[in-house]
Design a protein around this motif. Structure first.
Motif, short mmCIF file in Angstrom:
data_model
loop_
_atom_site.label_atom_id
_atom_site.label_comp_id
_atom_site.label_asym_id
_atom_site.label_seq_id
_atom_site.Cartn_x
_atom_site.Cartn_y
_atom_site.Cartn_z
N PHE A 1 0.87 -1.18 0.00
CA PHE A 1 0.00 0.00 0.00
C PHE A 1 0.90 1.22 0.00
CE2 PHE A 1 -2.10 -3.48 2.15
CZ PHE A 1 -3.31 -3.55 1.47
N GLY A 2 0.76 2.04 -1.02
CA GLY A 2 1.66 3.18 -1.13
C GLY A 2 2.91 2.76 -1.89
N ARG A 3 3.76 1.99 -1.28
CA ARG A 3 5.01 1.61 -1.96
C ARG A 3 4.89 0.29 -2.71
NH1 ARG A 3 9.77 1.72 1.98
NH2 ARG A 3 10.61 0.33 0.37
N ASP A 4 5.80 0.12 -3.66
CA ASP A 4 5.82 -1.13 -4.42
C ASP A 4 6.59 -2.19 -3.62
OD1 ASP A 4 6.11 -3.17 -6.15
OD2 ASP A 4 7.03 -2.01 -7.77
N PRO A 5 5.96 -3.26 -3.18
CA PRO A 5 6.67 -4.23 -2.35
C PRO A 5 7.74 -5.00 -3.12
CG PRO A 5 4.47 -5.03 -2.89
CD PRO A 5 4.57 -3.65 -3.44
N ALA A 6 7.64 -5.01 -4.46
CA ALA A 6 8.63 -5.75 -5.25
C ALA A 6 10.02 -5.17 -5.05
CB ALA A 6 8.24 -5.71 -6.72
N GLU A 7 10.08 -3.87 -4.75
CA GLU A 7 11.39 -3.22 -4.57
C GLU A 7 12.14 -3.79 -3.37
OE1 GLU A 7 10.40 0.88 -4.17
OE2 GLU A 7 9.81 1.08 -6.28
N ALA A 8 11.38 -4.24 -2.37
CA ALA A 8 12.04 -4.72 -1.14
C ALA A 8 12.10 -6.24 -1.07
CB ALA A 8 11.27 -4.20 0.07
N LEU A 9 11.48 -6.94 -2.02
CA LEU A 9 11.38 -8.41 -1.93
C LEU A 9 12.65 -9.05 -2.46
CD1 LEU A 9 9.30 -10.56 -1.09
CD2 LEU A 9 8.55 -10.64 -3.48
N GLY A 10 13.26 -9.92 -1.62
CA GLY A 10 14.51 -10.57 -1.98
C GLY A 10 14.32 -11.66 -3.03
N GLY A 11 15.45 -12.12 -3.61
CA GLY A 11 15.40 -13.10 -4.69
C GLY A 11 14.75 -14.41 -4.28
N ALA A 12 15.22 -14.99 -3.14
CA ALA A 12 14.70 -16.30 -2.73
C ALA A 12 13.23 -16.19 -2.34
CB ALA A 12 15.51 -16.83 -1.55
N GLU A 13 12.92 -15.15 -1.56
CA GLU A 13 11.53 -14.97 -1.13
C GLU A 13 10.63 -14.73 -2.34
OE1 GLU A 13 14.02 -13.77 0.55
OE2 GLU A 13 13.73 -14.37 2.65
N ALA A 14 11.15 -13.95 -3.29
CA ALA A 14 10.33 -13.65 -4.48
C ALA A 14 10.05 -14.93 -5.25
CB ALA A 14 11.05 -12.64 -5.37
N SER A 15 11.07 -15.78 -5.42
CA SER A 15 10.82 -16.99 -6.23
C SER A 15 9.98 -18.00 -5.45
CB SER A 15 12.12 -17.59 -6.75
OG SER A 15 12.98 -17.82 -5.67
N ASN A 16 10.20 -18.12 -4.13
CA ASN A 16 9.37 -19.03 -3.34
C ASN A 16 7.90 -18.59 -3.37
OD1 ASN A 16 11.54 -20.55 -2.68
ND2 ASN A 16 11.82 -19.66 -0.64
N PHE A 17 7.72 -17.27 -3.28
CA PHE A 17 6.35 -16.75 -3.27
C PHE A 17 5.68 -17.03 -4.61
CE2 PHE A 17 3.24 -13.14 -3.18
CZ PHE A 17 2.55 -13.55 -2.06
N ALA A 18 6.42 -16.80 -5.70
CA ALA A 18 5.85 -17.04 -7.04
C ALA A 18 5.52 -18.53 -7.20
CB ALA A 18 6.82 -16.58 -8.11
N ALA A 19 6.41 -19.40 -6.67
CA ALA A 19 6.17 -20.85 -6.80
C ALA A 19 4.93 -21.27 -6.03
CB ALA A 19 7.39 -21.61 -6.30
N CYS A 20 4.55 -20.47 -5.05
CA CYS A 20 3.37 -20.79 -4.23
C CYS A 20 2.13 -20.10 -4.80
CB CYS A 20 3.66 -20.32 -2.80
SG CYS A 20 2.39 -20.76 -1.66
N GLY A 21 2.17 -19.72 -6.05
CA GLY A 21 1.01 -19.06 -6.65
C GLY A 21 0.86 -17.63 -6.21
N GLY A 22 1.97 -17.02 -5.78
CA GLY A 22 1.91 -15.65 -5.26
C GLY A 22 2.06 -14.60 -6.34
N ARG A 23 1.41 -13.48 -6.13
CA ARG A 23 1.50 -12.35 -7.05
C ARG A 23 1.82 -11.10 -6.22
NH1 ARG A 23 -3.49 -9.51 -10.27
NH2 ARG A 23 -2.20 -8.09 -11.49
N VAL A 24 2.65 -10.22 -6.76
CA VAL A 24 3.04 -9.01 -6.03
C VAL A 24 2.35 -7.81 -6.68
CG1 VAL A 24 4.97 -7.60 -5.25
CG2 VAL A 24 5.26 -10.08 -5.48
N VAL A 25 1.64 -7.04 -5.87
CA VAL A 25 0.81 -5.96 -6.40
C VAL A 25 1.04 -4.70 -5.59
CG1 VAL A 25 -1.62 -5.20 -6.45
CG2 VAL A 25 -1.01 -7.44 -7.38
N GLN A 26 1.02 -3.56 -6.26
CA GLN A 26 1.08 -2.27 -5.54
C GLN A 26 -0.28 -1.58 -5.64
OE1 GLN A 26 3.50 0.76 -7.33
NE2 GLN A 26 3.26 2.17 -5.60
N ILE A 27 -0.78 -1.14 -4.49
CA ILE A 27 -1.98 -0.29 -4.49
C ILE A 27 -1.53 1.10 -4.05
CG2 ILE A 27 -4.29 0.12 -3.53
CD1 ILE A 27 -4.40 -2.49 -4.94
#
Ligand SMILES: Cc1cc2nc3c(=O)[nH]c(=O)nc-3n(C[C@H](O)[C@H](O)[C@H](O)COP(=O)(O)OP(=O)(O)OC[C@H]3O[C@@H](n4cnc5c(N)ncnc54)[C@H](O)[C@@H]3O)c2cc1C
Length: 560
Positions: free
Chosen positions: A455-481
């Motif tokens: 909310f406000g900021r883009d969380p993708a900017e702070a998301l690390g490589g491993a966490e980002a790929s694990n989250f994506a593998a779990c059907g995760g999507r990163v969104v900014q509102i």
């Protein structure tokens, strides 16, 4: 197995049909294709689950049943893929409670919206069911079979073998990893697995009459709380109205349904000559809950799990909450994105809330049908007096008495973060604008995903490589509102502007993030700077990464 191979294998299994057109094995077998079974089939379809839904009836049930839905139910139907106009609704401005002795003694204001939907609408249940069936037919992974009754089931360590009566002396066996029983109040599955249905059955019968074509129909809901003959009365789409008349001692089902008696009952509204009577049926109401909503690989949903008197209009609504709560959990487990342990949270989250709603309906029942004139004066008078104080009036009139859909325990990270988002409660919904200028409801923008929302900021900017790929593998999507008007950098299709401020204030302070379940329950939240921890803790709770569940044992031959 890689995702690509898993997908290819799923498609291969999808193509392997038994001789009767039924798949010999599926991820989820849904027994009962009423509104709850159909909502579950749609949600499973959206999440890409191979599902089969069967119903012993060939046609949609036409007797008068559910008529009212609240904003939460409409949101679940939106999640299930229904769109504006798929079925007709009438928004209800208020619900009035009237006593013959003292006039209006209670009122619930239902004008306006919550989370993008009217607070209360009426609808026509067969039309909703038809819409759900039409939408479910669009999913490649969802099969349906009508005129097919479940007659037995055997569970083993890896799945459930269900025996199906196909009619004309034919039977079939389908193997499923999980079975959802949405087979209604007298659920055969509930009996098969030996769960009690605890509660009470009311002593009174009620005649429900639906009619259309009156010149000057009511435009709201009213409860005529006359102890001699309590009568809820309401508007419905298509120029329809409904009346529910409580039977008096000595009146029988047969005689009250006769044309003469229905004429007498409708006389204050012009009688049958002023309208066309479409449907009539006598019901006895129950307030019961299954002792558990899950046993092994079998889950109860809808009326199979809980049944309520209709005074709060919450029977189907509760079933739709079940559908949203259960479907994504099953999907995440069968797709290897979460551990089977998360399925325990279905009973933990849903059963207390369903019970609380039944409690509300019982309370409303006491207001609507006091057992004597003296009790009526006492109860209605007390409510009238209470409403003289502004805070109590607000509490009753704004329906603060309705149990909130916030879980005390369940599949979310415990604790409060300091923001106004409530873990275990719903993420608000509002209108958002996408990079291409398109405006839509935020749930549609988030899609059928587990979502990390910044909310406000883009969380993708702070998301690390491993966490980002694990989250994506779990059907995760990163969104900014983004806040309305906030300067933002639109990343592809994953950034939206909060047009009505429905989402961002709840997430204040600026730069907040939340992990949101596919059913839109807040799983975790915290500052955007902490998104790696939020994602790690959320995935740990889901039990990911987990290997895909072991493949089903060889499917038994389909005997037809
Ligand atoms: C008078 C009245 C008013 C109501 N008003 C409201 C209201 O305003 N708002 C609200 O939210 N709710 C209301 N309800 C409740 C609502 O109608 C129910 O909660 C809802 O219809 C339940 O849906 P379901 O899918 O769980 O069960 P059902 O609609 O009963 O569907 C169960 C399905 O399972 C099938 N089945 C059963 N056994 C088998 C088997 N062995 N094999 C295969 N299929 C099987 C049946 O054929 C049926 O189609 C009202 C109910 C009544 C009676």
């Amino acid at each position: 197995m890689t995702d690509r191979h898993a997908e290819a294998s799923r498609e291969g299994q999808e193509r392997a049909k038994g001789p009767a057109g039924l798949p010999p094995e599926v991820d989820v077998l849904v027994v009962g294709y009423g509104p709850v079974g159909a909502a579950i089939a749609n949600l499973l379809g959206r999440y890409g689950v191979r599902a089969l839904a069967v119903d012993k009836a060939r046609e949609i049930f036409m007797a008068p049943r559910a008529i009212a839905l609240d904003n939460e139910a409409l949101r679940v139907l939106q999640l299930a893929g229904l769109e504006e106009g798929d079925f007709a609704t009438v928004a209800i401005p208020h619900v009035r409670m009237l006593s013959p002795a003292m006039g209006e003694f209670g009122r619930i204001n239902t004008l306006g919206q919550i989370d993008g939907h009217p607070k209360l609408v009426t609808f026509y249940q067969p039309e909703l069911e038809a819409a759900l069936r039409r939408r479910a037919a669009e999913y490649r992974t969802v099969r349906t079979a009508l005129g097919v009754a479940l007659t037995g089931l055997v569970e083993d360590a890896g799945g459930v073998n269900a025996t199906l009566d196909m009619g004309e002396g034919r039977t079939a066996t389908v193997r499923a990893r999980y079975l959802v029983a949405a087979d209604g109040a007298s659920s055969f599955v509930r009996q098969l697995i030996g769960l009690d249905f605890t509660g009470q059955t009311y002593g009174e019968d009620w005649l429900v009459v639906d009619a259309s074509g009156a010149k000057d129909p009511i435009d709201h809901v009213e409860f005529l709380c006359d102890p001699r003959r309590p009568t809820p009365h309401m508007i419905a789409p298509g120029g329809r109205e409904r009346w529910e008349f409580m039977l008096r001692p000595g009146e029988t089902r047969e005689e009250i349904e006769s044309d003469v008696r229905v004429s007498e009952l409708l006389a204050p509204w012009g009688g049958p000559s002023a309208m066309t009577i479409e449907r009539r049926a006598v019901y006895r109401f129950h307030a019961r809950t299954a002792d558990a909503f899950r046993k092994g690989r079998v889950f109860l949903a809808g009326d199979a799990a809980h049944i309520t008197p209709p005074f709060a209009g919450q029977g189907l609504v509760a079933g739709l909450r079940d559908a949203a709560n259960l479907s994504w959990k099953l999907a995440w487990v069968v797709r290897g994105r979460a551990a089977p342990a998360i399925l325990d949270s279905y009973d933990e989250e849903r059963r207390p809330h369903a019970k609380a709603m039944i409690g509300l309906a019982k309370f409303m029942g006491r207001l609507i049908m006091p057992q004597s004139a003296a009790k009526a004066v006492l109860i209605h008078g007390a409510l009238r007096l209470l409403r003289l104080t502004a805070s109590m009036r607000r509490y009753f009139d704004d329906f603060g008495i309705k149990p909130q859909n916030v879980f005390p325990r369940g599949m979310f990270v415990a604790g409060r973060s300091g923001a106004r988002l409530v873990r275990g409660g719903p993420l608000p919904q509002g209108l958002v604008r996408a990079a291409d200028g398109g405006v839509r409801l935020s749930d549609d923008a988030l899609g059928p995903h587990l979502t990390l929302v910044g909310f406000g900021r883009d969380p993708a900017e702070a998301l690390g490589g491993a966490e980002a790929s694990n989250f994506a593998a779990c059907g995760g999507r990163v969104v900014q509102i983004a806040h309305r008007g906030q300067a933002r950098r639109f990343r592809r299709d994953d950034a939206f502007e909060d047009l009505d401020g429905a989402l961002t204030p709840g997430a204040a302070p600026f730069g907040w993030a939340a992990v949101v379940r596919p059913d839109r329950t807040v799983l975790h939240d915290g500052p955007v700077a902490d998104v790696n921890r939020l994602v790690r803790e959320s995935l740990a709770l889901l039990g990911t990464p987990v290997a895909a569940e072991a493949p089903l044992a060889a499917a038994p031959a389909l005997s037809v």
